[in-house]
Enzyme design. Structure first.
Site, short mmCIF file in Angstrom:
data_model
loop_
_atom_site.label_atom_id
_atom_site.label_comp_id
_atom_site.label_asym_id
_atom_site.label_seq_id
_atom_site.Cartn_x
_atom_site.Cartn_y
_atom_site.Cartn_z
N MET A 4 0.81 -1.22 0.00
CA MET A 4 0.00 0.00 0.00
C MET A 4 0.84 1.27 0.00
SD MET A 4 -2.84 -1.39 -0.30
CE MET A 4 -3.99 -0.04 -0.12
N ARG A 5 1.85 1.29 -0.86
CA ARG A 5 2.66 2.51 -0.96
C ARG A 5 3.03 2.77 -2.42
NH1 ARG A 5 4.88 5.15 3.03
NH2 ARG A 5 6.62 5.74 1.73
N VAL A 6 3.11 4.06 -2.74
CA VAL A 6 3.55 4.44 -4.09
C VAL A 6 5.08 4.45 -4.10
CG1 VAL A 6 3.55 6.32 -5.78
CG2 VAL A 6 1.46 5.81 -4.48
N HIS A 65 -3.72 -5.28 -9.91
CA HIS A 65 -4.77 -4.32 -9.55
C HIS A 65 -6.14 -4.99 -9.71
CE1 HIS A 65 -6.63 -0.47 -8.92
NE2 HIS A 65 -7.44 -0.74 -9.94
N GLU A 107 -7.11 -13.17 -9.77
CA GLU A 107 -5.79 -12.60 -9.45
C GLU A 107 -4.79 -13.73 -9.20
OE1 GLU A 107 -5.58 -9.54 -6.47
OE2 GLU A 107 -7.59 -8.85 -6.89
C1 GRF Z 1 -5.52 -7.46 -4.07
O1 GRF Z 1 -6.87 -7.15 -4.26
C2 GRF Z 1 -4.68 -6.81 -5.14
O2 GRF Z 1 -5.34 -6.72 -6.35
C3 GRF Z 1 -4.43 -5.45 -4.56
O3 GRF Z 1 -4.26 -5.66 -3.18
C4 GRF Z 1 -4.95 -6.85 -2.80
C5 GRF Z 1 -3.97 -7.74 -2.11
O4 GRF Z 1 -4.60 -8.86 -1.59
N1 GRF Z 1 -3.29 -4.82 -5.17
P1 GRF Z 1 -3.73 -10.00 -0.89
O5 GRF Z 1 -2.99 -9.31 0.26
O6 GRF Z 1 -2.81 -10.56 -1.90
O7 GRF Z 1 -4.73 -10.98 -0.38
#
Ligand code: GRF
Length: 221
Positions: free
Chosen positions: A93-95, A112, A177
């Protein structure tokens, strides 16, 4: 023979994408090794997952750094110390700063939870759900200096059903994902990703002939 790619995974949370990479590596489907899991969050469950599988971890908290680059320098050092070639962002959660990206040019991937370029930034699933789209999905892309703007490697599409909630849609997206992230890394390991400007050409991996998808289904006019 495909070579083994040394990965550094960066995660801030649950780490389910990390887990899918670990599982695919352990079953021999993904020619990669996770050299280190770095987190900015000491209570990230991703750390537990890594430890359980003998993956070295590093907690580098972001408080107390005057500049973003000073923090990133610490992470880059930790990755280089472990011989990391490809950086995999898995819910980090960082740019990243320009310094970080210069250290790993076109060697940082992100996933994403929406079909980019729609719904970038945080809460991609919710934004798509609230907008009322009929399809959403997920995107693996190389990271550039923008937020979720880098060249797209692979996308998966899922339908949005009338009965969905944000949670059911998010679960459907997350399942995809866990399929496309290992696939993207495998293509990288096999040397099949060719970045040409904004576009990533996938060598030797043709899309089978397919019909368009509709949601809801359409009459056969
Ligand atoms: C996922 O939804 C991904 O797309 C986003 O952050 C979330 C990470 O989920 N970037 P996890 O920690 O891998 O379960």
């Amino acid at each position: 023979m495909t070579r083994i790619v040394n990965l550094g995974v960066l995660a801030s949370g649950s780490g389910s994408n990390l887990q899918s990479l670990i599982d695919n590596i352990e079953k021999g489907a993904l020619p990669a090794a996770i050299r280190v899991l770095v987190s900015n969050n000491p209570s990230a469950f991703a750390l537990e997952r890594a430890k359980k599988h003998g993956i070295p971890t590093a907690v580098i908290e972001h408080g107390g750094f005057a500049r973003r680059e000073d923090y990133d320098r610490r992470i880059v050092d930790a990755l280089n110390d472990r011989g990391v070639e490809l950086v995999v962002l898995a819910g980090f959660m960082r740019v990243l700063s320009a310094y970080f990206l210069r250290s790993f040019p076109m060697r940082v991937m992100n996933i994403h939870p929406a079909l980019l370029p729609s719904f970038p930034g945080t809460h991609g699933q919710k934004k798509a759900f609230d907008y009322g789209v009929k399809f959403s999905g997920c995107t693996v892309h190389f990271v550039d200096e923008g937020v979720d703007t880098g060249p797209i490697i692979i996308q998966a599409v899922v339908p949005v059903c009338d009965t969905d909630t944000e949670e059911t849609l998010s679960r459907r997206i997350l399942k995809e994902e866990h399929r496309i992230y290992p696939e993207a890394i495998k293509l990288y390991a096999e040397g099949k990703l060719l970045v040409e400007g904004r576009k990533v050409r996938i060598l030797d991996h043709p899309l089978p002939e397919d019909s368009p998808r509709h949601n809801p289904p359409v009459t056969d006019f």
